[in-house]
Design a protein around this motif. Structure first.
Motif, mmCIF file in Angstrom:
data_model
loop_
_atom_site.group_PDB
_atom_site.id
_atom_site.type_symbol
_atom_site.label_atom_id
_atom_site.label_comp_id
_atom_site.label_asym_id
_atom_site.label_seq_id
_atom_site.Cartn_x
_atom_site.Cartn_y
_atom_site.Cartn_z
ATOM 1 N N ILE A 206 0.862 -1.180 0.000
ATOM 2 C CA ILE A 206 0.000 0.000 0.000
ATOM 3 C C ILE A 206 0.900 1.232 0.000
ATOM 4 C CG2 ILE A 206 -1.727 1.331 1.260
ATOM 5 C CD1 ILE A 206 -2.823 -1.224 2.399
ATOM 6 N N GLU A 207 0.744 2.039 -1.038
ATOM 7 C CA GLU A 207 1.508 3.285 -1.136
ATOM 8 C C GLU A 207 0.546 4.458 -0.974
ATOM 9 O OE1 GLU A 207 4.434 5.686 -4.285
ATOM 10 O OE2 GLU A 207 3.633 3.702 -4.797
ATOM 11 N N ILE A 208 0.885 5.375 -0.105
ATOM 12 C CA ILE A 208 0.047 6.550 0.137
ATOM 13 C C ILE A 208 0.825 7.786 -0.299
ATOM 14 C CG2 ILE A 208 -1.219 7.891 1.852
ATOM 15 C CD1 ILE A 208 -1.541 5.395 3.502
ATOM 16 N N LYS A 209 0.228 8.560 -1.188
ATOM 17 C CA LYS A 209 0.878 9.762 -1.707
ATOM 18 C C LYS A 209 0.076 11.009 -1.282
ATOM 19 C CE LYS A 209 2.683 7.485 -5.880
ATOM 20 N NZ LYS A 209 2.701 7.527 -7.371
ATOM 21 N N GLY A 210 0.802 12.100 -1.137
ATOM 22 C CA GLY A 210 0.167 13.385 -0.858
ATOM 23 C C GLY A 210 -0.154 13.634 0.605
ATOM 24 N N ASN A 211 0.199 12.701 1.487
ATOM 25 C CA ASN A 211 -0.078 12.874 2.918
ATOM 26 C C ASN A 211 1.052 13.677 3.566
ATOM 27 O OD1 ASN A 211 1.415 10.438 2.245
ATOM 28 N ND2 ASN A 211 1.404 9.960 4.425
ATOM 29 N N LYS A 212 0.907 14.982 3.565
ATOM 30 C CA LYS A 212 1.935 15.855 4.113
ATOM 31 C C LYS A 212 1.796 16.050 5.624
ATOM 32 C CE LYS A 212 2.005 18.442 -0.260
ATOM 33 N NZ LYS A 212 1.755 19.773 -0.878
ATOM 34 N N SER A 213 0.584 15.950 6.120
ATOM 35 C CA SER A 213 0.335 16.295 7.524
ATOM 36 C C SER A 213 0.324 15.098 8.464
ATOM 37 C CB SER A 213 -1.009 17.029 7.648
ATOM 38 O OG SER A 213 -1.018 18.186 6.833
ATOM 39 N N PHE A 214 0.074 13.914 7.935
ATOM 40 C CA PHE A 214 -0.024 12.734 8.788
ATOM 41 C C PHE A 214 0.794 11.593 8.198
ATOM 42 C CE2 PHE A 214 -4.022 15.094 9.182
ATOM 43 C CZ PHE A 214 -3.985 15.402 10.540
ATOM 44 N N LYS A 215 1.419 10.839 9.088
ATOM 45 C CA LYS A 215 2.263 9.737 8.652
ATOM 46 C C LYS A 215 1.429 8.600 8.070
ATOM 47 C CE LYS A 215 5.944 10.596 12.040
ATOM 48 N NZ LYS A 215 6.721 10.034 13.162
ATOM 49 N N ARG A 216 2.105 7.824 7.237
ATOM 50 C CA ARG A 216 1.453 6.671 6.620
ATOM 51 C C ARG A 216 0.890 5.725 7.679
ATOM 52 N NH1 ARG A 216 3.579 1.507 5.370
ATOM 53 N NH2 ARG A 216 2.577 0.454 3.589
ATOM 54 N N SER A 217 1.645 5.497 8.746
ATOM 55 C CA SER A 217 1.198 4.576 9.795
ATOM 56 C C SER A 217 -0.087 5.055 10.458
ATOM 57 C CB SER A 217 2.300 4.401 10.845
ATOM 58 O OG SER A 217 2.648 5.643 11.419
ATOM 59 N N LYS A 218 -0.220 6.373 10.598
ATOM 60 C CA LYS A 218 -1.430 6.941 11.192
ATOM 61 C C LYS A 218 -2.638 6.648 10.310
ATOM 62 C CE LYS A 218 -3.652 9.936 13.952
ATOM 63 N NZ LYS A 218 -3.802 9.789 15.414
ATOM 64 N N LEU A 219 -2.496 6.833 9.017
ATOM 65 C CA LEU A 219 -3.609 6.626 8.088
ATOM 66 C C LEU A 219 -3.949 5.147 7.948
ATOM 67 C CD1 LEU A 219 -2.658 9.254 5.367
ATOM 68 C CD2 LEU A 219 -4.159 9.525 7.348
ATOM 69 N N LEU A 220 -2.926 4.296 7.983
ATOM 70 C CA LEU A 220 -3.189 2.858 7.904
ATOM 71 C C LEU A 220 -4.012 2.375 9.093
ATOM 72 C CD1 LEU A 220 0.224 1.411 6.633
ATOM 73 C CD2 LEU A 220 -1.943 1.493 5.384
ATOM 74 N N GLY A 221 -3.884 3.091 10.213
ATOM 75 C CA GLY A 221 -4.651 2.708 11.389
ATOM 76 C C GLY A 221 -6.145 2.838 11.202
ATOM 77 N N PHE A 222 -6.583 3.660 10.234
ATOM 78 C CA PHE A 222 -8.017 3.820 9.961
ATOM 79 C C PHE A 222 -8.519 2.815 8.932
ATOM 80 C CE2 PHE A 222 -6.534 8.076 11.215
ATOM 81 C CZ PHE A 222 -7.365 8.296 12.304
ATOM 82 N N MET A 223 -7.624 2.056 8.364
ATOM 83 C CA MET A 223 -7.983 1.192 7.245
ATOM 84 C C MET A 223 -8.128 -0.268 7.671
ATOM 85 S SD MET A 223 -5.439 2.784 4.327
ATOM 86 C CE MET A 223 -5.961 1.545 3.140
#
Length: 774
Positions: A206-223
């Motif tokens: 899973i590649e996340i682009k454009g997330n300047k304000s929050f880390k990838r790990s933070k966003l993965l936690g919602f998924m």
């Protein structure tokens, strides 16, 4: 005589004013005839009405339990015999799954939300997938009256099929195929779902682009969609496009809650064989500031009181929905604490997109204070009403205070007799609400067998019989036995709750105890009577008397002179006093609140008593969670002071001295080795005074069951105040785990000494406690 089909019947029926002489039902195999008749508008003796016949056909079809419905008539003069010929769907006595290797039958049953065996019909489950319509009432009526198993319509069979497909798709089986068939057996049918799972599809990355304000790990936690992880034992995470779409909605909701009101997300997937690489593109947009929060309509509290610290804690001044929700909760809490339970408010968010700001206006409708009307207790089949009512902080006519309601629930629940306690409110008059206290009792007779361990007693077994809520009075009766290589502890106890109809507890204890130390054995046989009274919500005072026979035996010739002088039997008569304040939320593993205890014991020369001493102890513990950074840490600060002094020319009994060092005082040391030692044999002999400080931080590793811990203890057991110097203090630090089980908590610590002492020269020590921690 002639027969007409239902079409002809409805076309020409109006030509005759006829009476229905008889109604016959033919062809029904599974739905009982009386149920079908109950759904018909046409009745025997009624005038024949074609519109009623049309409605009957529609009502029967709406139930979903018939494949075919025909109505025929037989006429004799002005009499009509109606014949309803139906083909009903079979009763399903069992649902089976075939071919399901990935998802077991029990798990599949939970996911589709339907029983697979004949049993109680869940009406909510029947109607869950249908919007409100006339079909629901007919369907529910049939299901309530059916005697055999479960009748499923074709529509419901298709719903189950779609749920099976959804369950597999969430596991990555996007090509799953499901079919079903009815297998007749003994007048009913078995519904068999045949599942062809196909090949699963997995996420490769899973590649996340454009997330300047929050880390990838933070966003993965919602998924729910996850990348492979060896550490998490997630080697082949399933891929589902539907789940991925839901994940993106959660990410957008999170961004908007953090002030990114214009956030947009998109995704792309790259498939290679049965693996997918997911690329998520996030366009954050600008982050909106919170220009301010304005509160109107408030007359009982100032705006500053209602805002609390919410805006001060809002780092960066950005708009965050959590900040606004915090203000709303504070408003609700403030008003509920003064009896305004029906307070309401409107929230308006004014967005200035040019300036990138949000202004929030909250208008409050205060209403009127609410008083207690009738108070009812329900669900107490064993417990007498007064046992519950006396724990309530609100009585009829009192102003209803939300804090008192919550405290009432806690007090009732902490009695330990109930699985659950609910306190519900219902308006009865303009400013009066009735209170319903609903409890679910549990079996309060407890028989326990198990093992315990600590540094002093070693491994011990125990057997305990305890009856809480004895005869429904709230009293507690108990008997316990502990036995091991170093310990014997047998006791009989009874606690009379609300003694003399006052907030008094009268407790009596009979006991016979023996504990073996390295060079001696001490035994105590006696009786204690303790009377405790609740002074206020959290404060309690106690006083009592203790009469014991104390015996020191099996004293080693190499024991210290202080120990050898204890040999023999003596009589102990003591008065015991205590005062405590306890605001802990849980006595097994507190996460907030505090416990303060002051104890005073005096041994007196009455009724043959031979001991003479005064003993004072003071201890305090504070527990709190990290709310500033919201890390999940639970902190515990503990301190303890103690002094014991003899009088009348007597010495201090050995077992009344303070033994500092060990599982419950300063970890890293053996029991008693952080205090005075016999200089000849290097054995602890206890002290007249003790001073202990401890700090501990616990972090939840798994829910509220498993915690990791770091700690530091320091202190000293000493005889003279001049010995209490910084250079003499003993200390221990280390790491540990806390495992909170329903039976007993488990604590394991690895502690390192800050200073080695004679007789205990190891660098570190393992401490293991099975039972209460504090």
């Amino acid at each position: 005589m002639r027969k007409l089909t239902s079409a002809l019947l409805l076309s020409f029926g109006l030509l005759y004013a006829q009476t229905i002489e008889r109604i016959e039902i033919e062809g029904a195999q599974y739905v009982p005839e009386e149920i079908i008749r109950g759904l018909l508008r046409a009745k025997e003796g009624f005038s024949y009405d074609p519109s009623a016949i049309r409605e009957d056909i529609r009502r029967l079809y709406r139930t979903g339990f018939f494949d075919r419905i025909e109505v025929e008539e037989e006429r004799v003069g002005d009499k009509v015999v109606l014949i309803y010929k139906v083909k009903d769907l079979p009763v399903i006595y069992k649902i089976e799954f075939v071919g399901n290797r990935k998802i077991k039958a029990d798990e599949l049953e939970k996911r589709i939300g339907i029983e697979t065996e004949v049993g109680k019909i869940d009406i909510e489950e029947i109607t869950r997938d249908y919007t409100s319509s006339p079909a629901i009432e007919e369907k529910v009526e049939v299901q309530r009256r059916l005697k055999l198993g479960r009748v499923l319509s074709r529509e419901e069979m298709e719903v189950i099929k779609s749920r099976i497909i959804q369950a597999y798709q969430k596991e990555g089986y996007t090509n799953v195929q499901v079919s079903y068939e009815l297998v007749p057996k003994k007048g009913a049918s078995k519904l068999v779902y045949k599942i062809v799972e196909g090949e699963p599809e997995y996420v490769s990355d899973i590649e996340i682009k454009g997330n300047k304000s929050f880390k990838r790990s933070k966003l993965l936690g919602f998924m729910q969609t996850k990348p492979p992880s060896l550490l998490a034992l997630r080697l082949r995470p399933p891929f589902s496009e539907e789940v991925l779409k839901e994940d993106l909605k959660k990410i957008e909701e999170f961004y908007r809650s953090e002030g990114f009101l214009e956030v947009q997300t998109s995704y792309d997937v790259k498939k290679e064989n049965n693996k997918y690489k997911v690329v998520i593109q996030i366009t954050e947009g600008k982050r909106y500031k919170l220009r301010g929060v304005k509160i109107e309509g408030n007359t009982y509290f100032s705006e500053r009181e209602l805002l609390g610290n919410a805006l001060k804690k809002n780092r960066g001044g950005f708009y965050k929905s959590a900040v606004v929700e915090s203000v709303l909760r504070n408003i609700k809490t403030k008003y509920s604490q003064i009896g305004f339970l029906n307070v309401s408010f409107d929230k308006q968010e004014q967005v200035d997109r040019e300036k990138g700001e949000v202004f929030v206006l909250i208008r409050i409708y205060e209403g009127e204070p609410v008083y207690a009307g009738r108070i009812e207790v329900k669900g107490n089949y064993e417990t007498r009403d007064y046992v519950i009512r006396r724990e309530l902080k609100i009585q009829e006519g009192d102003l209803i205070n939300q804090r008192e309601l919550e405290r009432s629930r806690t007090r009732i629940f902490n009695l330990g007799y109930y699985q659950d306690v609910e306190i519900n409110l219902s308006p009865s008059e303009k400013n009066k609400w009735d209170i319903e206290t609903k409890i679910r009792e549990r079996f309060t007779g407890q028989f326990s067998v198990g093992l315990g361990y600590n540094q002093v007693s070693g491994v011990s077994g125990f057997l305990s019989i305890r009856k809480g809520n004895f005869l429904g009075t709230g009293d507690i009766a108990g008997f316990s036995m502990s036995f091991g290589s170093k310990i014997k502890d047998n006791s009989l106890s009874y606690t009379k709750k609300w003694f003399l109809n006052q907030p008094l507890d009268l407790s009596g204890f009979l006991y016979d105890r023996r504990l073996e130390y390295t060079t001696y054995t001490v035994s105590r046989t006696g009786i204690d009577l303790i009377l405790s009274r609740e002074l206020s919500e959290y404060w309690k005072i106690s006083g009592g008397i203790s009469a014991q026979v104390v015996k020191y035996s099996d004293i080693s010739p190499d024991a210290s002179p202080i120990i050898r002088q204890e040999e023999g039997t003596r009589q102990s008569r003591k008065l015991i006093f205590g005062i405590s304040r306890d605001t802990r939320d849980n006595y097994l593993f507190p996460t907030k609140g505090s416990l303060t205890e002051i104890g005073y014991t005096v041994a007196l020369p009455f009724a043959g008593g031979t001991e003479r001493f005064n003993k004072i102890t003071l201890s305090h513990q504070t527990f709190f969670q990290d709310t500033l950074f919201d890390t999940g840490f639970v902190f515990n600060f503990r301190s303890s002071l103690g002094v014991v002094e003899p009088y009348g020319g007597k010495t201090i009994p050995l077992d009344e001295r303070f033994f500092v060092g060990g599982d419950f005082t300063i970890r890293g040391y053996k029991y008693g080795y952080a205090g005075p030692l016999d200089p000849n044999i290097l054995e602890p002999i206890g002290s007249k005074k003790q001073f202990i400080l401890s700090v501990e931080a616990n972090y939840p590793l798994y829910k509220t069951i498993l915690y990791g811990s770091v700690f530091y203890d320091t202190g000293l057991g000493f005889n003279e105040l001049k010995e209490l110097k910084a250079e003499n203090l003993r200390g221990g630090y280390g790491i540990g785990i806390r495992f909170i089980t329903p039976f007993a908590p488990i604590k394991l610590d690895w502690a390192f000494k800050t200073k080695r002492v004679p007789g205990d020269t190891s660098k570190s020590r393992i401490h293991f406690v099975l039972g209460f921690f504090f």
